[in-house]
Design an enzyme around this catalytic site. Structure first.
Site, PDB file in Angstrom:
ATOM      1  N   GLY A   1     -13.919   6.921  11.737  1.00  0.00           N
ATOM      2  CA  GLY A   1     -14.902   6.011  11.585  1.00  0.00           C
ATOM      3  C   GLY A   1     -15.127   5.297  10.145  1.00  0.00           C
ATOM      4  O   GLY A   1     -14.855   5.602   9.493  1.00  0.00           O
TER       5      GLY A   1
ATOM      6  N   LYS B   1     -15.442  -3.579   1.885  1.00  0.00           N
ATOM      7  CA  LYS B   1     -15.426  -1.829   1.761  1.00  0.00           C
ATOM      8  C   LYS B   1     -16.443  -1.456   0.248  1.00  0.00           C
ATOM      9  O   LYS B   1     -16.297  -2.343  -0.670  1.00  0.00           O
ATOM     10  CB  LYS B   1     -13.745  -2.070   1.892  1.00  0.00           C
ATOM     11  CG  LYS B   1     -13.305  -0.558   1.046  1.00  0.00           C
ATOM     12  CD  LYS B   1     -12.147   0.103   0.884  1.00  0.00           C
ATOM     13  CE  LYS B   1     -11.562   1.382   1.202  1.00  0.00           C
ATOM     14  NZ  LYS B   1     -10.313   1.676   1.476  1.00  0.00           N
TER      15      LYS B   1
ATOM     16  N   ASP C   1     -20.869   8.674   0.288  1.00  0.00           N
ATOM     17  CA  ASP C   1     -21.808   7.610  -0.149  1.00  0.00           C
ATOM     18  C   ASP C   1     -22.254   6.400   0.271  1.00  0.00           C
ATOM     19  O   ASP C   1     -22.887   5.475   0.083  1.00  0.00           O
ATOM     20  CB  ASP C   1     -22.035   7.957  -2.153  1.00  0.00           C
ATOM     21  CG  ASP C   1     -20.307   7.633  -2.382  1.00  0.00           C
ATOM     22  OD1 ASP C   1     -19.917   6.924  -1.293  1.00  0.00           O
ATOM     23  OD2 ASP C   1     -20.363   7.489  -3.179  1.00  0.00           O
ATOM     24  N   GLY C   2     -20.714   6.154   1.265  1.00  0.00           N
ATOM     25  CA  GLY C   2     -20.663   5.062   1.408  1.00  0.00           C
ATOM     26  C   GLY C   2     -20.203   3.888   0.254  1.00  0.00           C
ATOM     27  O   GLY C   2     -19.889   1.863   0.722  1.00  0.00           O
TER      28      GLY C   2
ATOM     29  N   ARG D   1     -12.352  -7.149   2.303  1.00  0.00           N
ATOM     30  CA  ARG D   1     -10.403  -7.575   2.692  1.00  0.00           C
ATOM     31  C   ARG D   1     -10.770  -8.535   4.282  1.00  0.00           C
ATOM     32  O   ARG D   1     -11.590  -8.577   4.479  1.00  0.00           O
ATOM     33  CB  ARG D   1     -10.506  -6.103   3.695  1.00  0.00           C
ATOM     34  CG  ARG D   1     -10.435  -5.356   2.426  1.00  0.00           C
ATOM     35  CD  ARG D   1      -9.564  -3.655   3.215  1.00  0.00           C
ATOM     36  NE  ARG D   1     -10.075  -3.141   4.256  1.00  0.00           N
ATOM     37  CZ  ARG D   1      -9.835  -1.648   4.187  1.00  0.00           C
ATOM     38  NH1 ARG D   1      -8.968  -1.421   4.068  1.00  0.00           N
ATOM     39  NH2 ARG D   1     -10.562  -1.179   5.240  1.00  0.00           N
TER      40      ARG D   1
ATOM     41  N   ASP E   1      -5.007   7.506  10.731  1.00  0.00           N
ATOM     42  CA  ASP E   1      -6.579   6.515  11.113  1.00  0.00           C
ATOM     43  C   ASP E   1      -5.632   5.227   9.726  1.00  0.00           C
ATOM     44  O   ASP E   1      -7.238   3.979   9.479  1.00  0.00           O
ATOM     45  CB  ASP E   1      -7.788   6.431  10.639  1.00  0.00           C
ATOM     46  CG  ASP E   1      -8.273   8.311   9.408  1.00  0.00           C
ATOM     47  OD1 ASP E   1      -7.202   9.672   9.735  1.00  0.00           O
ATOM     48  OD2 ASP E   1      -8.225   7.695   8.387  1.00  0.00           O
ATOM     49  N   ASN E   2      -5.193   5.338   9.412  1.00  0.00           N
ATOM     50  CA  ASN E   2      -4.972   5.051   7.880  1.00  0.00           C
ATOM     51  C   ASN E   2      -3.554   4.122   8.547  1.00  0.00           C
ATOM     52  O   ASN E   2      -2.755   2.990   7.834  1.00  0.00           O
ATOM     53  CB  ASN E   2      -5.118   5.440   7.061  1.00  0.00           C
ATOM     54  CG  ASN E   2      -5.765   5.787   6.163  1.00  0.00           C
ATOM     55  OD1 ASN E   2      -6.947   5.514   6.028  1.00  0.00           O
ATOM     56  ND2 ASN E   2      -5.596   6.540   4.913  1.00  0.00           N
TER      57      ASN E   2
ATOM     58  N   ASP F   1      -5.522   0.811   3.982  1.00  0.00           N
ATOM     59  CA  ASP F   1      -6.356   1.348   3.363  1.00  0.00           C
ATOM     60  C   ASP F   1      -5.338   1.670   1.920  1.00  0.00           C
ATOM     61  O   ASP F   1      -4.753   2.739   2.183  1.00  0.00           O
ATOM     62  CB  ASP F   1      -6.281   2.346   3.911  1.00  0.00           C
ATOM     63  CG  ASP F   1      -7.923   2.072   5.202  1.00  0.00           C
ATOM     64  OD1 ASP F   1      -8.301   1.137   4.866  1.00  0.00           O
ATOM     65  OD2 ASP F   1      -8.370   3.090   5.183  1.00  0.00           O
TER      66      ASP F   1
END
Ligand code: AMP
Ligand code: MG
Length: 510
Positions: free
Chosen positions: A103, A122, A134-135, A185, A265-266, A275
């Protein structure tokens, strides 16, 4: 004094409440697909760079883009009016292994503009999908993503775009302490193969169908028309995605781009490059080159990319199978990759040599591809010749030739095995003699970039940025936005990589 005018005062500066008009896009799918949340603010943001082209694409006013309101909003510190931020859920296969739920762990979708572009921040903080992360995103990887997005676009390669990169002194822990940055993005959609795999793996056929319908209606309406491959819209979708992915991979291979983390996922459902992590443009041509320092097995080596893309499409096919409802049709839809990739790659490689593609019905295993491109790639590999410089010098040699045969001296200098080069060049000159020279030069000048975002160029820009000097990022952006031009003032950036370039190690850490 003109009292009348004074009474009226100057026309008020346009200060629209909304700098962007949003429409309901991905959010319309409903809460099974995402979690709504706001970005987490970062202190003392600064502009690193912006892309005027993307601002224009979004209809953003240049003056607004230069101001503090934009800086705060694109760092995630304030919310643009009308935006409805969310993080989406997806799953995926990483390095060939099912990884379960992933996710948007650090990307937050601000929404979709009425021009049909989604904006995502991002590095905008933790989300329910951050797992142990850590986001955040660090300055170096954000600069690389920003520059490469715009570079790929300028090369004519489908990609997510980048509106801006901003930085903050907030510390971020990686192998060492670094600082945070945010990339804004932009793409029509950030949906990945992994979004489909997520619902298929959970046997959630309702949401799976809803997602497929959404993607078809919004981005692949031709899949429902009578002219489509079959009466099965989801099979048509799989075929269309396979074909777009095949063309994308052909472009990566032709320009010498190594993605580095081709996990499912990319992989973009729109066939966009997405990505940007440990990617690399090849310096010396090495087919087995591994650009991701964490990829010890070489799963994502340069020459494996086309095969990996097919493997990833197969995963997408498996996810769509419950909707397609027919295994043979699913396989047939995937088969198109095997025709489109070689055809597209063959065409692009021949263009780099200034030659028109072989007839459509000639498989690239034959004709000019077999006699010229394959031996050339072998020659470049055997002699570790710089890929980009080889084709730029070849372009210059053909462009400089008058009626006589081209002087390949500067190209020959790149190759240690001179007899092998001479044998190849003789065959090439013969083929060139069969086509219109001006047309050949035009093809080559539009196919062979002088400037690509080599690792060491990114590194030079990053080192300056770490001292607070963002001018190199901006100069590099300007050069990469016109990669086929000469840019005499930046000639060294079109030159060979310095010795230290080979010691740059780029891993998944970003
Ligand atoms: P990537 O390999 O960069 O495509 O990331 C794989 C997954 O890890 C995605 O779900 C990302 O959102 C997540 N991720 C990567 N880095 C971070 C981070 N620093 N914080 C939170 N999630 C992350
Ligand atoms: Mg990713």
């Amino acid at each position: 004094m003109n009292l009348h005018a004074a009474d009226q005062g100057p026309a008020p500066a346009p200060s629209p409440e909304r700098v962007l008009d949003w429409q309901e896009g991905f959010a319309a799918l409903g809460p099974a697909f995402y979690t709504e949340l706001r970005p987490t603010p970062l202190p003392e943001p600064q502009w690193v760079a912006t892309s005027a082209g993307v601002a224009e694409l979004l209809g953003l006013d240049a003056q607004w883009m230069a101001g503090d309101e934009a800086l705060q909003a694109l760092t995630g510190n304030t919310l643009l009016a009308g935006s409805r931020p969310l993080a989406s859920v997806y799953s995926g296969h990483q390095f060939g292994v099912w990884a379960g739920q992933l996710g948007d762990g650090r990307a937050i979708l601000l929404g979709e503009t009425t021009s049909g572009q989604e904006i995502q921040l991002k590095g905008a903080g933790r989300t329910p999908y951050s797992r142990m992360g850590d986001g955040r995103a660090v300055l170096r990887s954000s600069i690389r993503e920003f520059l490469c997005s715009e570079a790929m676009h300028a090369l004519g390669i489908p990609t997510t775009r980048a509106l801006s990169v901003t930085s903050s002194p907030a510390p971020v822990r990686r192998e060492e302490i670094e600082t945070a940055a945010v990339v804004a993005r932009v793409a029509p959609s950030f949906i990945r193969f992994g979004h489909f795999e997520h619902f298929a793996a959970r046997d959630q056929i309702g949401p799976l169908r809803q997602l497929a319908d959404y993607v078809i209606d919004r981005y692949y309406p031709e899949c429902r028309t009578a002219q489509a491959l079959s009466g099965n819209a989801c099979a048509n979708l799989l075929q269309a995605v396979s074909e777009r992915t095949a063309r994308l991979l052909a472009q990566w291979q032709a320009v010498g781009f190594c993605h580095g983390v081709m996990n499912t996922d990319n992989m973009s459902i729109l066939g966009l490059t997405i990505d940007y992590g440990p990617f690399q443009f090849l310096d010396a041509f090495n087919p087995g080159h591994i650009c991701n320092h964490s990829d010890s097995q070489g799963r994502y080596a340069f020459n494996r990319q086309p095969q990996v893309a097919y493997w990833n499409l197969y995963c997408l096919g498996q996810a769509l199978l419950p909707l397609i409802g027919d295994e043979d049709l699913t396989i047939a839809a995937l088969e198109s990759y095997k025709q489109v990739f070689p055809q597209a790659y063959g065409t692009l490689m021949l263009r780099k040599l200034g030659l028109p593609a072989d007839a459509q019905d000639t498989p690239p295993a034959e004709g000019r591809f077999a006699s010229l491109v394959n031996p050339l790639l072998q020659l470049l590999a055997d002699n570790a010749v710089d890929y980009t410089i080889f084709f730029s010098r070849l372009t210059d040699a053909v462009a400089a030739a008058d009626s006589a045969a081209p002087d390949f001296g500067a190209v020959r200098d790149l190759v240690l095995d001179r007899p092998a080069f001479d044998a190849w060049a003789a065959g090439y000159a013969l083929q060139l003699g069969t086509v219109d020279q001006q047309a050949a030069v035009a093809l080559m000048q539009a196919s062979n970039p002088r400037f690509v975002l080599r690792n060491h160029l990114g590194e030079i820009a990053i080192r300056a940025a770490r001292t607070g000097d963002f001018s190199v990022v901006r100069q590099l952006l300007a050069v990469l936005q016109k990669p086929f031009d000469h840019h005499a003032e930046h000639a060294p950036w079109a030159g060979f990589p310095p010795d230290w370039a080979s010691s740059i190690e780029i891993s998944c850490s970003s």
